[in-house]
Design a protein around this motif. Structure first.
Motif, short mmCIF file in Angstrom:
data_model
loop_
_atom_site.label_atom_id
_atom_site.label_comp_id
_atom_site.label_asym_id
_atom_site.label_seq_id
_atom_site.Cartn_x
_atom_site.Cartn_y
_atom_site.Cartn_z
N CYS A 107 0.65 -1.11 0.11
CA CYS A 107 -0.06 -0.01 0.04
C CYS A 107 1.06 1.35 -0.02
N HIS A 108 1.98 1.30 0.93
CA HIS A 108 2.73 2.29 0.91
C HIS A 108 3.46 2.68 -0.49
N LEU A 109 4.15 1.60 -1.17
CA LEU A 109 4.80 1.78 -2.68
C LEU A 109 3.57 2.14 -3.56
N GLU A 110 2.49 1.85 -3.37
CA GLU A 110 1.47 2.35 -4.17
C GLU A 110 1.15 3.59 -3.95
N GLU A 111 1.22 4.37 -2.92
CA GLU A 111 1.01 5.75 -2.66
C GLU A 111 1.98 6.57 -3.53
N VAL A 112 3.31 5.86 -3.25
CA VAL A 112 4.60 6.60 -4.06
C VAL A 112 4.36 6.75 -5.30
N ALA A 113 3.80 5.65 -5.79
CA ALA A 113 3.31 5.70 -7.50
C ALA A 113 2.29 6.61 -7.83
N GLU A 114 1.41 6.84 -6.97
CA GLU A 114 0.20 7.81 -7.25
C GLU A 114 0.90 9.20 -7.02
N HIS A 127 7.86 4.47 -12.23
CA HIS A 127 6.57 4.38 -11.94
C HIS A 127 6.07 2.95 -12.18
N GLU A 128 6.54 2.59 -13.34
CA GLU A 128 6.14 1.04 -13.60
C GLU A 128 6.50 0.17 -12.61
N GLN A 129 7.86 0.34 -12.27
CA GLN A 129 8.66 -0.62 -11.26
C GLN A 129 8.06 -0.71 -10.06
N LEU A 130 7.81 0.70 -9.38
CA LEU A 130 6.96 0.74 -8.10
C LEU A 130 5.55 -0.07 -8.49
N THR A 131 4.83 0.13 -9.19
CA THR A 131 3.55 -0.34 -9.42
C THR A 131 3.75 -1.93 -9.48
N ILE A 132 4.66 -2.41 -10.00
CA ILE A 132 4.74 -4.05 -9.97
C ILE A 132 5.19 -4.24 -8.77
N ASP A 133 6.07 -3.69 -8.05
CA ASP A 133 6.64 -4.06 -6.68
C ASP A 133 5.43 -4.01 -5.55
N ALA A 134 4.55 -3.02 -5.76
CA ALA A 134 3.49 -2.69 -5.07
C ALA A 134 2.60 -3.80 -5.04
N ASP A 135 2.08 -4.33 -6.11
CA ASP A 135 1.48 -5.44 -6.40
C ASP A 135 1.98 -6.67 -5.83
N HIS A 136 3.18 -6.91 -5.88
CA HIS A 136 3.80 -8.19 -5.20
C HIS A 136 3.62 -8.29 -3.74
N PHE A 137 3.97 -6.97 -3.07
CA PHE A 137 3.84 -7.05 -1.78
C PHE A 137 2.15 -7.14 -1.26
N LYS A 138 1.31 -6.26 -1.90
CA LYS A 138 -0.02 -6.38 -1.59
C LYS A 138 -0.72 -7.84 -1.97
N ASN A 139 -0.22 -8.54 -2.99
CA ASN A 139 -0.63 -10.04 -3.14
C ASN A 139 0.25 -11.08 -2.37
N LYS A 140 1.06 -10.48 -1.51
CA LYS A 140 2.02 -11.58 -0.75
C LYS A 140 2.51 -12.52 -1.46
N SER A 141 3.36 -12.03 -2.80
CA SER A 141 4.10 -12.97 -3.41
C SER A 141 5.21 -13.75 -2.67
N LYS A 142 5.58 -14.82 -2.92
CA LYS A 142 6.63 -15.48 -2.35
C LYS A 142 7.84 -14.61 -2.33
N TRP A 143 8.18 -13.97 -3.28
CA TRP A 143 9.08 -12.95 -3.33
C TRP A 143 9.20 -12.02 -2.17
N ALA A 144 7.93 -11.41 -2.12
CA ALA A 144 7.94 -10.38 -1.24
C ALA A 144 8.13 -10.85 0.02
N LEU A 145 7.43 -11.85 0.57
CA LEU A 145 7.58 -12.50 1.83
C LEU A 145 8.94 -13.18 2.23
N MET A 146 9.32 -13.40 1.18
CA MET A 146 11.07 -13.93 1.57
C MET A 146 11.90 -12.80 1.86
#
Length: 229
Positions: A107-114, A127-146
């Protein structure tokens, strides 16, 4: 001065029986005339219905409800906005998990992208990379949780340092933007966040993000940002 919105009273009177009702994020209030005076019934799922009696007018009863509502909401609406926000998260996530942290970072990264989008930088790679990373964290991907499970103490310190600096620089941006009532704008966002509560509790989506129920109302920041000359 309270930054809470007025209680939304609805007239449910029938014939000679006066009755008004208001629902708030933490209590429901109903005022009725028992034939001699007005009384207030107030209810919260965590406690049985209670009554306050002996009000000469319906306005007296409404005043009592407003004072009671303000008192009970104080843990969420302290004058110090940082404390206010912290208490809001304590109520929403009293026992936070690594999943909760993961979603919040997203959510935090999403606000920075906004912010970048608001500056007209939506087409930039950042902006594109922030949006991608924000989605990884919001969706609790294995990469983000690791990433989060491997954080060490020094990284915890660095994260706290960065977040504190972000708080300062965010206020600085609003102040230097000009014509912004910074505290008023922050309180309006806090007011909006409080409207996500339903009887003192929060609802969540499938990822554990705090949902927006019917009681939610978007922040209106127009009164706190002056238009340019």
């Amino acid at each position: 001065m309270s930054n809470l919105q007025p209680l939304p009273w609805k007239d449910l009177s029938q014939g000679e029986v006066r009755c008004v009702r208001a629902d708030s994020p933490i209590y429901d209030y109903a005022i009725v005339n028992d034939g001699k005076a007005f009384k207030v019934g107030y209810y919260n799922p965590q406690s049985p219905i209670k009554y306050a009696t002996g009000f000469a007018t319906i306005d007296d009863a409404k005043t009592w409800c407003w004072n009671h509502y303000n008192e009970k909401m104080q843990p969420y609406v302290n004058a110090d906005s940082i404390t206010d926000i912290a208490n809001w998260f304590k109520a929403a996530k009293p026992e936070p998990t690594i999943d909760d942290l993961c979603v919040q970072i997203g959510c935090h990264l999403e606000e920075v992208a906004e912010l970048l989008e608001a500056l007209g930088l939506k087409d930039y790679d950042t902006h594109e990379q922030l949006t991608i990373d924000a989605d990884h964290f919001k969706n609790k991907s294995k990469w983000a949780l690791m990433k989060l499970t491997k954080l060490n103490y020094e990284q915890h310190i660095a994260i706290v340092d960065a977040c504190c600096d972000i708080n300062v620089t965010s206020v600085g941006v609003m102040q230097l933007l000009g014509g912004v009532d910074v505290l008023g704008a922050q309180r309006e966002v806090i007011r909006s966040n409080n409207s996500k509560m339903v009887k003192g509790k929060f609802q969540y989506d499938e990822n554990g993000k705090i949902a927006k129920p019917e009681s939610y109302s978007k922040p209106d920041l127009t009164p706190f940002v002056k238009q340019g000359e």
